[in-house]
Design a protein around this motif. Sequence first.
Motif, PDB file in Angstrom:
ATOM      1  N   ARG A 136      10.804  -5.164 -11.491  1.00  0.00           N
ATOM      2  CA  ARG A 136       9.834  -4.104 -11.246  1.00  0.00           C
ATOM      3  C   ARG A 136       9.646  -3.895  -9.747  1.00  0.00           C
ATOM      4  N   LYS A 137       9.883  -2.655  -9.319  1.00  0.00           N
ATOM      5  CA  LYS A 137       9.708  -2.303  -7.910  1.00  0.00           C
ATOM      6  C   LYS A 137       8.297  -1.798  -7.649  1.00  0.00           C
ATOM      7  N   MET A 138       7.641  -1.288  -8.699  1.00  0.00           N
ATOM      8  CA  MET A 138       6.239  -0.893  -8.645  1.00  0.00           C
ATOM      9  C   MET A 138       5.797  -0.592 -10.075  1.00  0.00           C
ATOM     10  N   SER A 141       6.194   3.750 -12.347  1.00  0.00           N
ATOM     11  CA  SER A 141       7.137   4.310 -11.380  1.00  0.00           C
ATOM     12  C   SER A 141       7.940   5.480 -11.957  1.00  0.00           C
ATOM     13  N   PHE A 268       8.128  -7.264  -7.902  1.00  0.00           N
ATOM     14  CA  PHE A 268       7.296  -7.233  -6.698  1.00  0.00           C
ATOM     15  C   PHE A 268       5.887  -7.753  -6.997  1.00  0.00           C
ATOM     16  N   ILE A 270       2.469  -7.054  -6.891  1.00  0.00           N
ATOM     17  CA  ILE A 270       1.475  -5.994  -6.722  1.00  0.00           C
ATOM     18  C   ILE A 270       0.109  -6.561  -6.358  1.00  0.00           C
ATOM     19  N   GLU A 284      -0.117  -0.321   0.408  1.00  0.00           N
ATOM     20  CA  GLU A 284       0.255  -1.578  -0.224  1.00  0.00           C
ATOM     21  C   GLU A 284       1.535  -2.055   0.470  1.00  0.00           C
ATOM     22  N   THR A 286       4.115  -4.138   0.064  1.00  0.00           N
ATOM     23  CA  THR A 286       5.439  -4.320  -0.539  1.00  0.00           C
ATOM     24  C   THR A 286       6.130  -2.982  -0.803  1.00  0.00           C
ATOM     25  N   THR A 287       5.375  -2.044  -1.364  1.00  0.00           N
ATOM     26  CA  THR A 287       5.970  -0.748  -1.727  1.00  0.00           C
ATOM     27  C   THR A 287       5.825   0.285  -0.621  1.00  0.00           C
ATOM     28  N   GLN A 288       4.985  -0.023   0.377  1.00  0.00           N
ATOM     29  CA  GLN A 288       4.675   0.933   1.442  1.00  0.00           C
ATOM     30  C   GLN A 288       4.119   2.234   0.849  1.00  0.00           C
ATOM     31  N   ALA A 289       3.313   2.088  -0.200  1.00  0.00           N
ATOM     32  CA  ALA A 289       2.669   3.232  -0.857  1.00  0.00           C
ATOM     33  C   ALA A 289       1.196   2.912  -1.037  1.00  0.00           C
ATOM     34  N   PHE A 294       0.569   4.964  -7.610  1.00  0.00           N
ATOM     35  CA  PHE A 294       0.696   4.304  -8.904  1.00  0.00           C
ATOM     36  C   PHE A 294      -0.127   5.011  -9.982  1.00  0.00           C
TER      37      PHE A 294
END
Length: 626
Positions: A136-138, A141, A268, A270, A284, A286-289, A294
């Motif tokens: 899982r990347k986020m 997603s 990742f 979260i 955030e 890790t995701t730079q979002a 989300f």
Amino acid sequence: MQLKQIFVLCIGFFLLSAFTNPPNKKVSTLGVYEGYHTKDYKGYSYQSQYLKMPDGVRLATDVFLPKKRTEGETFPTIIYFVRYVRSLELRVLLRNKNKPLTGAHVPHKEIDFFTSKGYACAIVDLRGSGASFGYRKMEFSNEEVLDMSTVMDWIVEQAWSDKQLATTGISYTGTTAELALSSKHPALKACIARSNIFDLYEDMNCPGGLKQTPFIQSWKETTLALDQNDFGIFGGLAQLLVKGVNPVQGDKKRVLLKQAIAEHKKNFDIFSGILKIEARNDIEPTTQANCDAFSIHTRIADIIASKVPIYRISGWYDGGNISSAIKGYLNTPNTQKLLLGPWDHGPANHISPFTKSDQVQFSVYTEMLRFFDFHLKGIQNGIDKEAPVHYYQMGTEEFRASEQWPLTNSSAKTFLLSDKNTLVKEGTSVQEGQVNYVCDYTVASTNRSRWNSLTGLYKNGTTNYPDRQEVNKKMLLFTSTAIEQDLEITGHPFTELYLSADAEDASFFVYLEDVAPDGSVTYITEGQLRAAFRKLGDKTTAPYQVVGPYHTFLTKDKEALTPNKVTPISIAFQPTSYQLKKGHRLQLSIATADINHFELTKVKPKNIKVFYNKEYPSKLVLPVTK
């Protein structure tokens, strides 16, 4: 008696029964549905397999088909996209290979119910979870949306599928049910989102800008354990009964399951990111979002464009998800139905203080069946002719219908804060003054609250708000005189307080309560706000339609308090519907802590003062219908 006479009598009884007991009359109304299904499929057949996604990742999928089906018979399919394990493998002595134990987010009785009514059900482990491969990347997603579309493509190609699909689920699974709509898949015809999350920041992670750290920690522990097939976190009994995640059929030595679990180690983190977020637009790491990346509410345009009819279901004690259900209804015109009950998260329990049983009496599955039958099977059961909103009023203990929300027959009733810790009706003379509150940082709302109902490890039994007299001793209270007639509160209450604090930030918690003639105190609803996020935003620039005070929770609008300077602070309560009985008193309780549920600001005042006069008219505003 001769055989001929017996035969004649039997024929007579048969004819009499036929005329005196006609076929079941068709009934279709809220929660009641009779006479529309003549066939009971009684059980299901089960199969599981891996479905290959375009990038090669394989998703574990369980399929349940009605058992007593005729050759060539096809069915609409209800799909669950699950983050927390699609099904479990029990220990050998308890195991039934033809009837796996579904996970907590898809109760086994739900599969039994819908397959018996002629629906196929498919439960899918999202990538990086359960028995599925990948990582899982986020959360929520675009990658998952593509996976969902691929799964739906596969289902409509199956011989047992009639090519009509629906999504549903509770909580996270309820959110993925709505997320699937953004795929705009042509076969998707209905969605029932139960206790789902519309605004991830405000309704789940940071209500009022205050982090739900205890919940987030519990969510983290649960998710990390499940991703590694570790059920020890649920205690010894769980380990005794459950072997772990259910492997797909054919994976007898669990080789594929072990490979999939190994890939989950790359998921990742979260949680460490969430715990660093304060403002809505904080990144955030890790995701730079930011948190909104989300969140379902940022996909409104695609959800509307899907044109898929939505039914939203929540309860008055469903954490902040009750606000999510209403926001979703107000902001997606394809939401056709909104049901608000006397329930907590799920719903799992009936929480109205006026009933003795905590068992949910209303048949949610029956109501879901009416919606699915209309949209997937074309059964004209009249659900489309009914009012779009149904809500349960506590006190009168009944469901009521409305053509819209907020209610058209609702009006604002204002109570002003006054001297001697009183609430007086607007228009009554206010005894001007101020009151000092020495902040008590041991205040803790019940550990069986609406917030505890959000996830299993966070629960401490059935959601319950006991008599609040004891906890109120630590709060600042304003109480009305006994009301002269029943007062029906339905909608979105809020309070505007003029106060000062001897620090640059503070955490505020407000509670609306019912004080009975015997002095017992019943919880009605609550709200909270971090003082730094008190600035009111322009509703015309809000990302979606808002009811009540609007706070952006953006960094640019974050502002420190000036110590000891009077400042207006508006705090929205969670919506409710409650009848305050004649002779009871209304109470506003104010605190600067709820240590059971929320992380407090690093800077904390020792004292706050609440003001009430012509210049600083602190007030409580209620939406009343009577």
